[in-house]
Motif scaffolding. Structure first.
Motif, PDB file in Angstrom:
ATOM      1  N   LEU A  36       0.831  -1.205   0.000  1.00 46.58           N
ATOM      2  CA  LEU A  36       0.000   0.000   0.000  1.00 46.58           C
ATOM      3  C   LEU A  36       0.866   1.256   0.000  1.00 46.58           C
ATOM      4  O   LEU A  36       2.007   1.238   0.486  1.00 46.58           O
ATOM      5  N   PRO A  37       0.335   2.380  -0.503  1.00 44.75           N
ATOM      6  CA  PRO A  37       1.025   3.665  -0.305  1.00 44.75           C
ATOM      7  C   PRO A  37       1.170   3.950   1.186  1.00 44.75           C
ATOM      8  O   PRO A  37       0.348   3.498   1.997  1.00 44.75           O
ATOM      9  N   GLN A  38       2.187   4.701   1.551  1.00 42.66           N
ATOM     10  CA  GLN A  38       2.490   4.889   2.967  1.00 42.66           C
ATOM     11  C   GLN A  38       1.324   5.495   3.745  1.00 42.66           C
ATOM     12  O   GLN A  38       1.023   5.053   4.868  1.00 42.66           O
ATOM     13  N   ASP A  39       0.657   6.505   3.196  1.00 43.65           N
ATOM     14  CA  ASP A  39      -0.462   7.131   3.917  1.00 43.65           C
ATOM     15  C   ASP A  39      -1.585   6.123   4.163  1.00 43.65           C
ATOM     16  O   ASP A  39      -2.187   6.109   5.254  1.00 43.65           O
ATOM     17  N   ASP A  40      -1.878   5.283   3.180  1.00 38.97           N
ATOM     18  CA  ASP A  40      -2.928   4.270   3.349  1.00 38.97           C
ATOM     19  C   ASP A  40      -2.509   3.225   4.370  1.00 38.97           C
ATOM     20  O   ASP A  40      -3.338   2.727   5.137  1.00 38.97           O
ATOM     21  N   TRP A  41      -1.204   2.896   4.384  1.00 40.42           N
ATOM     22  CA  TRP A  41      -0.702   1.904   5.340  1.00 40.42           C
ATOM     23  C   TRP A  41      -0.834   2.419   6.767  1.00 40.42           C
ATOM     24  O   TRP A  41      -1.269   1.700   7.671  1.00 40.42           O
TER      25      TRP A  41
END
Length: 242
Positions: A226-231
């Motif tokens: 996942l993209p970092q913000d979503d993670w």
């Protein structure tokens, strides 16, 4: 449902030292070690060396290698330690059959005033750690949320980056928890040592179950990236940090 505590070990540098013959040559392991992680937990508890409670050695610890990073080398010159001088004396006796003398100088200046130290560290690595203990989990959680001694990644100078304490969640989450999608690197340092130990290539991640004896029992899992913000949002929704 059984629960575990989860940590994220990430930072510019980490050092999880393996066996050594002399203090002058210290090589990091490719992944966090059982003894190093026990030390991290003991420090959070506020236990000093020699004061560790025995139950900490019975905790279940697993490590997932989300990003292995690169090995970097450090060169130092320091005043020789007593243990190093004792090692040099034994080595000299074995090599020459003669006892140590002041003329047998092993240090660069030839006067036994400085000593060369070679160390290796892990750069730009990310590991997720699961800690399980059916009776002490709440005590461990309180300690890691407010550690008595500073938490660090193998050496006091190597502080972890945010987020470090992920919280408490379902047992075995390392097998399914997504990883952060990695950006393409502009360059890649030589990493032969770590690549040799890495097992299958991504997107398959390695999980090491660290037993009390220090022996590893690895398994490999495929997880979503996942993209970092979503993670970070997923971590906030999955784990209890209170």
């Amino acid at each position: 449902m059984a629960e575990s505590l989860y940590l994220r070990l990430a930072g510019p540098l980490q050092s999880w030292a393996g066996p050594r013959v002399t203090g002058n040559v210290v090589r990091t392991e490719a992944r966090p070690t059982r003894s190093g992680l026990e030390g991290l937990l003991a420090a959070a508890m506020g236990w000093r060396r020699g004061e560790w409670e025995e139950w900490i050695r019975d905790t279940s610890i697993s490590v997932r290698s989300d990003r292995l990073g690169n090995r970097v080398d450090e060169f130092q010159t320091i005043n020789p330690r007593d243990e190093d001088l004792e090692y040099q004396e034994r080595a000299y006796l074995l090599m020459t059959g003669r006892r140590w003398s002041k003329r047998a100088n092993f240090t660069p200046d030839g006067q036994n005033k400085t000593s060369i130290v070679n160390r290796t560290y892990i750069a730009d690595a990310v590991f997720l750690v699961e800690v399980s203990d059916g009776t002490r989990l709440e005590q461990i959680k309180r300690a890691l949320r407010k550690p008595q001694f500073t938490s660090y990644l193998g050496r006091k100078a190597f502080a972890p980056t945010f987020p470090f304490f992920l919280g408490v969640g379902p047992e075995g989450a390392l097998k399914d928890l997504p990883t952060v999608r990695q950006k393409a690197r502009a360059f890649q340092l030589s990493n032969d040592y770590f690549d040799t130990l890495a097992g299958p290539e991504r997107p398959q991640l390695r999980i090491d179950h660290l037993g009390r004896t220090g022996k590893h029992s690895p398994e490999f899992v495929n997880v979503e990236a996942l993209p970092q913000d979503d993670w970070i949002k997923l971590i906030s929704d999955t784990f209890d940090r209170t």
